[in-house]
Scaffold this motif. Structure first.
Motif, PDB file in Angstrom:
ATOM      1  N   LEU A 264      26.536   3.892   9.045  1.00  0.00           N
ATOM      2  CA  LEU A 264      25.092   3.811   8.836  1.00  0.00           C
ATOM      3  C   LEU A 264      24.528   5.185   8.450  1.00  0.00           C
ATOM      4  CD1 LEU A 264      23.325   1.258   9.421  1.00  0.00           C
ATOM      5  CD2 LEU A 264      22.587   2.402  11.488  1.00  0.00           C
ATOM      6  N   ILE A 265      24.889   6.177   9.256  1.00  0.00           N
ATOM      7  CA  ILE A 265      24.407   7.534   8.993  1.00  0.00           C
ATOM      8  C   ILE A 265      24.895   8.016   7.619  1.00  0.00           C
ATOM      9  CG2 ILE A 265      24.527   9.944   9.760  1.00  0.00           C
ATOM     10  CD1 ILE A 265      22.953   8.441  11.706  1.00  0.00           C
ATOM     11  N   ILE A 323      17.848  -2.023   1.208  1.00  0.00           N
ATOM     12  CA  ILE A 323      18.792  -3.087   0.844  1.00  0.00           C
ATOM     13  C   ILE A 323      20.193  -2.761   1.336  1.00  0.00           C
ATOM     14  CG2 ILE A 323      19.932  -4.207  -1.123  1.00  0.00           C
ATOM     15  CD1 ILE A 323      17.252  -3.941  -2.622  1.00  0.00           C
ATOM     16  N   LEU A 324      20.593  -1.472   1.190  1.00  0.00           N
ATOM     17  CA  LEU A 324      21.929  -1.061   1.621  1.00  0.00           C
ATOM     18  C   LEU A 324      22.105  -1.204   3.129  1.00  0.00           C
ATOM     19  CD1 LEU A 324      23.031   2.227  -0.136  1.00  0.00           C
ATOM     20  CD2 LEU A 324      23.987  -0.042  -0.331  1.00  0.00           C
ATOM     21  N   LEU A 325      21.040  -0.887   3.864  1.00  0.00           N
ATOM     22  CA  LEU A 325      21.177  -0.796   5.315  1.00  0.00           C
ATOM     23  C   LEU A 325      21.023  -2.140   6.011  1.00  0.00           C
ATOM     24  CD1 LEU A 325      19.425   2.540   6.250  1.00  0.00           C
ATOM     25  CD2 LEU A 325      21.821   2.063   5.841  1.00  0.00           C
ATOM     26  N   VAL A 326      20.410  -3.127   5.350  1.00  0.00           N
ATOM     27  CA  VAL A 326      20.137  -4.396   6.020  1.00  0.00           C
ATOM     28  C   VAL A 326      21.376  -5.028   6.671  1.00  0.00           C
ATOM     29  CG1 VAL A 326      19.519  -6.808   5.554  1.00  0.00           C
ATOM     30  CG2 VAL A 326      17.954  -4.971   4.947  1.00  0.00           C
ATOM     31  N   PRO A 327      22.493  -5.151   5.936  1.00  0.00           N
ATOM     32  CA  PRO A 327      23.661  -5.793   6.589  1.00  0.00           C
ATOM     33  C   PRO A 327      24.118  -5.034   7.834  1.00  0.00           C
ATOM     34  CG  PRO A 327      24.115  -5.296   4.273  1.00  0.00           C
ATOM     35  CD  PRO A 327      22.755  -4.786   4.557  1.00  0.00           C
ATOM     36  N   MET A 328      24.105  -3.684   7.728  1.00  0.00           N
ATOM     37  CA  MET A 328      24.531  -2.876   8.863  1.00  0.00           C
ATOM     38  C   MET A 328      23.590  -3.055  10.051  1.00  0.00           C
ATOM     39  SD  MET A 328      27.088  -1.357   7.798  1.00  0.00           S
ATOM     40  CE  MET A 328      27.740   0.226   7.601  1.00  0.00           C
ATOM     41  N   THR A 332      24.253  -4.451  13.932  1.00  0.00           N
ATOM     42  CA  THR A 332      23.927  -3.719  15.162  1.00  0.00           C
ATOM     43  C   THR A 332      22.989  -4.541  16.034  1.00  0.00           C
ATOM     44  OG1 THR A 332      23.815  -1.882  13.630  1.00  0.00           O
ATOM     45  CG2 THR A 332      23.360  -1.392  15.929  1.00  0.00           C
ATOM     46  N   TRP A 333      22.032  -5.183  15.395  1.00  0.00           N
ATOM     47  CA  TRP A 333      21.062  -6.029  16.097  1.00  0.00           C
ATOM     48  C   TRP A 333      21.773  -7.147  16.836  1.00  0.00           C
ATOM     49  CZ3 TRP A 333      16.392  -5.920  17.852  1.00  0.00           C
ATOM     50  CH2 TRP A 333      15.673  -7.085  18.094  1.00  0.00           C
ATOM     51  N   ALA A 334      22.698  -7.794  16.111  1.00  0.00           N
ATOM     52  CA  ALA A 334      23.438  -8.912  16.715  1.00  0.00           C
ATOM     53  C   ALA A 334      24.247  -8.410  17.916  1.00  0.00           C
ATOM     54  CB  ALA A 334      24.351  -9.550  15.672  1.00  0.00           C
ATOM     55  N   ASP A 335      24.885  -7.223  17.767  1.00  0.00           N
ATOM     56  CA  ASP A 335      25.650  -6.637  18.869  1.00  0.00           C
ATOM     57  C   ASP A 335      24.779  -6.430  20.096  1.00  0.00           C
ATOM     58  OD1 ASP A 335      27.867  -6.650  17.435  1.00  0.00           O
ATOM     59  OD2 ASP A 335      28.108  -4.467  17.254  1.00  0.00           O
ATOM     60  N   GLN A 336      23.613  -5.846  19.841  1.00  0.00           N
ATOM     61  CA  GLN A 336      22.703  -5.557  20.950  1.00  0.00           C
ATOM     62  C   GLN A 336      22.313  -6.832  21.667  1.00  0.00           C
ATOM     63  OE1 GLN A 336      21.691  -2.672  22.147  1.00  0.00           O
ATOM     64  NE2 GLN A 336      22.975  -1.583  20.677  1.00  0.00           N
ATOM     65  N   LYS A 337      22.005  -7.880  20.883  1.00  0.00           N
ATOM     66  CA  LYS A 337      21.577  -9.145  21.482  1.00  0.00           C
ATOM     67  C   LYS A 337      22.721  -9.766  22.276  1.00  0.00           C
ATOM     68  CE  LYS A 337      19.301 -12.324  19.117  1.00  0.00           C
ATOM     69  NZ  LYS A 337      18.490 -12.885  18.027  1.00  0.00           N
ATOM     70  N   GLY A 338      23.910  -9.670  21.703  1.00  0.00           N
ATOM     71  CA  GLY A 338      25.090 -10.224  22.380  1.00  0.00           C
ATOM     72  C   GLY A 338      25.298  -9.585  23.741  1.00  0.00           C
ATOM     73  N   ARG A 339      25.042  -8.259  23.772  1.00  0.00           N
ATOM     74  CA  ARG A 339      25.289  -7.534  25.014  1.00  0.00           C
ATOM     75  C   ARG A 339      24.226  -7.847  26.069  1.00  0.00           C
ATOM     76  NH1 ARG A 339      27.083  -1.614  23.312  1.00  0.00           N
ATOM     77  NH2 ARG A 339      28.466  -2.604  21.836  1.00  0.00           N
ATOM     78  N   ALA A 340      23.004  -8.081  25.641  1.00  0.00           N
ATOM     79  CA  ALA A 340      21.892  -8.257  26.575  1.00  0.00           C
ATOM     80  C   ALA A 340      21.924  -9.589  27.307  1.00  0.00           C
ATOM     81  CB  ALA A 340      20.561  -8.206  25.842  1.00  0.00           C
TER      82      ALA A 340
END
Lengths: 340, 404
Positions: A264-265, A323-328, A332-340
């Motif tokens: 991402l960075i 546009i480039l960052l959306v998939p990434m 990350t969003w999905a990961d965070q939700k999965g963990r919560a």
């Protein structure tokens, strides 16, 4: 944490972001639909140049900015809709060239040429930085403890060098009869000019970027490796997993959030490639999107600059990065939700 | 910290002592100047600083800062170093003052041709002239029996002979780096063929016979250059000369002195100057005349302007010129043209036009600069390139308010 406490901690940085990021962004967005230019008038004037010994004077007419009573330029602003964007992207020429599959003609438009390079640069350096960073981290992790300190220090050196200085050094090493070009000439026995064609310049730019940003990936991955669950690694060994299988099925899945973070960075960093263009002075051969905006913004000899087109091109650059960052970001969003 | 204070004290002590020696008065008003950073400006601002209380800033990107800095009220600098190119935005914005009264008061020692007048008012004091002119390795041309070329067709013929003899890496050097220099070279050649790139009404005028000739000539010349010419600036070409890699180049007069600088140059005494070649036989040299000098900001008090003018004059006096005679082609009394200034004088004698410094030319210069590279690399035809230059100019001219 109570919401009030949370708000008190976050408020200063939110305020800063509003003032220094959100407001300028909105202003630039607005500017991109207007054209601001000085009111010009035709004036007759006499000018004299030194010459040698005698002065030559000439009366002529020229178009110069009109000044108001307090001798300031009079600026006019008019709404032009998407004209600035069209001036940058040239949609008509774009479509005729695409329909005719005429790559050379398409690359004639600065914006598409810059976009082509920016994307190539971003996507070629990304896997190289990740791969090299990971390889370095694994190698250092397997060293004896006494050697790790010095090796880490040396590996981090490229990361410490100021980007512009690094880029300039690359130019001096390779331009003309630079010391490394000479070495390559001696080794290959042919005459080499690294700055004579685009592809060699692009190669140097990518080489420099990988060299300077791999240490960042290395540091992150090395830190991650320290936390790999040794029980899981040992269990895999008992199950007969080879070195490669342990890396592939235990270590890399563990490092995945970090890999996504570094990617991402790096995507954000590489997409706004600029130092390399200025430092290596490549604008005759290669330009990037950020450089294009800069070029519109720089005043020429007479002080003219194209602020409106710069606004349009910087908005386009920003849309590209989103546009480039959306998939990434979604991942990350999905990961965070999965963990919560 | 202690060391820094000590160093600062040393600097002040130095300034104090030389102020007695070299400046006719002690300046009490704090002043700042902003100028380019080449050798002549270093000499001039150092001499100005001898009067005390002057902080001189030398920056090759000075022209990017100057318009905004002088528009501030009060102006961030009292003294500005400009050329006939970079004075344009200051004139246009009205941020520099007329110097008539100051010249009447203090300027008795100035030569009439140092007074740069616009609409009858003195707006700048010139200290030197600059022009791109022909520099060549006399030893190489003599050995091969080649006469000094006076037209670009002769340049091509001479280059062919030098290439065949194989005595240098590349027969020609040229400041063709994209960024500003290439635009200058294109405009030089275009004016040399008799072209005028912008019409009086602000419309472009390069898509014609002269434009085609210009592009084709430049392309023929590149065959004899270092293939990295699209990144070459004045310093690069100067070093190519100094290291004996090229035999001829159309280079700035302000770079000539460096050829005889034994610390850097391997070709001391071997480089000579001549008039810039003409694009067509019988035409004026394909180059333009420039000057460098100083201006005084408008948005400052009259006392500051008074002090600034006096300090600036001290910087460009005879004493400075005799100490730094080889730095430039000075316009100041006491200057004796050296061997390497001969080319600039020969060029001026043939009356090349002054650089057409207008808002429209600023846009045209960068349009040429941005579009011609693709043609030289063989990616675009000459006809398409001329169309592209005009299209780029029209876009820029609309943003600058020149065209509707």
């Amino acid at each position: 944490m109570k919401f009030k406490t949370f708000a008190a901690f976050v408020a200063p940085s939110v305020l800063m972001m509003l003032i220094f990021i959100a407001v300028p962004l909105l202003l630039v967005f607005g500017e991109s639909f207007y054209r601001t230019s000085p009111l010009m008038e035709v004036v007759e004037f006499e000018s004299c140049t030194p010459g040698f010994g005698t002065q030559t004077c000439k009366t002529d007419t020229k178009i110069a900015p009109a000044l108001d009573a307090s001798r300031r330029m009079i600026l006019q602003t008019e709404f032009v809709g998407f004209e600035n964007y069209a001036d940058v992207v040239e949609p008509q020429k774009f479509w005729t060239d695409v329909k005719a599959l005429d790559w050379a003609q398409l690359m004639d438009i600065d914006f598409w040429r810059a976009l082509r390079f920016t994307l190539t640069f971003t996507f070629i350096t990304l896997p190289l930085v990740l791969g090299l960073g990971l390889a370095l981290a694994l190698a250092v992790n397997n060293l004896t403890r006494s050697l790790r300190g010095p090796v880490i220090f040396i590996t981090l050196l490229p990361f410490i060098i100021t980007p512009v200085i690094g880029a300039l050094s690359i130019r001096w090493l390779f331009v003309g009869e630079g010391i490394l070009t000479r070495a390559m000439e001696a080794w290959s026995g042919t005459d080499i000019a690294m700055f004579a064609q685009s592809w060699t310049i692009e190669l140097l730019m990518m080489f420099y970027r990988v060299w300077s940003s791999a240490p960042f990936a290395f540091v992150i991955f090395y830190a991650g490796l320290q936390g790999v669950n040794q029980d899981a690694v040992e269990a895999a060994m008992i199950d007969g997993a080879s070195r490669w299988q342990r890396l592939r099925f235990v270590v890399i899945p563990y490092l995945m959030p970090l890999i996504v973070f570094v990617a991402l960075i790096h995507l954000m960093d590489a997409y706004r490639v600029f130092d390399e263009v200025v430092g290596l002075r490549t604008q005759g051969h290669v330009i990037s999107l950020q450089y294009l905006t800069y070029d519109f913004l720089m005043p020429d000899d007479a002080g003219n600059r194209s602020v409106s087109r710069a606004a349009a091109s910087s908005m386009l650059t920003m849309i590209g990065i989103v546009i480039l960052l959306v998939p990434m970001l979604r991942r990350t969003w999905a990961d965070q939700k999965g963990r919560a | 910290m202690y060391l820094r204070k000590l160093a600062l004290a040393g600097v002040f002590a130095l300034m104090g002592s030389t102020a007695m020696a070299a400046c006719t008065f002690e300046n009490a008003v704090p002043l700042k100047s902003l100028s380019a950073a080449f050798e002549a400006w270093k000499s001039a601002t150092t001499a100005m600083a001898e009067c005390g209380n002057l902080a001189a800033e030398l920056d090759q990107e000075f022209d990017k800062k100057q318009p905004e800095a002088f528009a501030a009220n009060p102006s961030l600098y009292q003294i500005g170093g400009v050329s006939n190119g970079s004075i344009t935005p200051l004139m246009n914005a009205g941020t520099i003052r007329s110097l008539d009264d100051l010249v009447a008061k203090y300027g008795a020692g100035l030569a009439p041709n140092q007074l740069i007048k616009v609409d009858g008012k003195i707006m700048a004091i010139a200290m030197m002239v600059n022009t791109q002119h022909w520099m060549y390795r006399k030893d190489i041309l003599d050995n091969l029996g080649i006469a000094v070329p006076t037209t670009y067709d002769e340049v091509l013929a001479a280059s062919e002979k030098i290439k065949a003899a194989g005595v240098v890496d590349y027969p020609l050097g040229a400041t063709m780096g994209v960024g500003w220099n290439l635009g200058e070279e294109v405009n030089n050649m275009f004016m040399g063929f008799g072209g005028e790139a912008v019409n009086a009404d602000g419309t472009p005028n390069v898509n014609n016979e002269m434009g085609l000739k210009t592009l084709n000539m430049l392309k023929s010349l590149t065959a004899y250059m270092d293939p990295e010419y699209l990144t070459a600036d004045s310093t690069y070409v100067q070093q190519q000369f100094q290291q004996g890699k090229i035999a001829m180049a159309n280079l700035w007069a302000s770079r000539a002195g460096a050829m005889d600088d034994a610390a850097e140059s391997k070709v001391v005494g071997m480089v000579e100057g001549a008039a810039a070649p003409a694009a067509m036989a019988g035409g004026a040299p394909a180059t333009t005349l420039w000057w460098d000098g100083f201006v005084i900001a408008k948005n400052i008090s009259d006392e500051e302007a008074d002090a600034a003018f006096r300090v600036a004059l001290e910087g460009i006096d005879t004493e400075m010129v005799t100490a730094h005679n080889e730095d430039a082609v000075w316009l100041i009394s006491g200057y004796t043209p050296g061997r390497l200034a001969a080319g600039a004088f020969a060029t001026a004698a043939l009356n090349p036009p002054p650089y057409p410094s207008t808002a429209a030319m600023g846009v045209m210069h960068m349009a040429m600069d941005g579009e011609v590279g693709a043609f030289l690399k063989g990616e675009r035809s000459a006809e398409d390139t001329l169309v592209a230059i005009e299209a780029a100019y029209v876009k820029g001219a609309k943003d600058a308010g020149i065209l509707k």
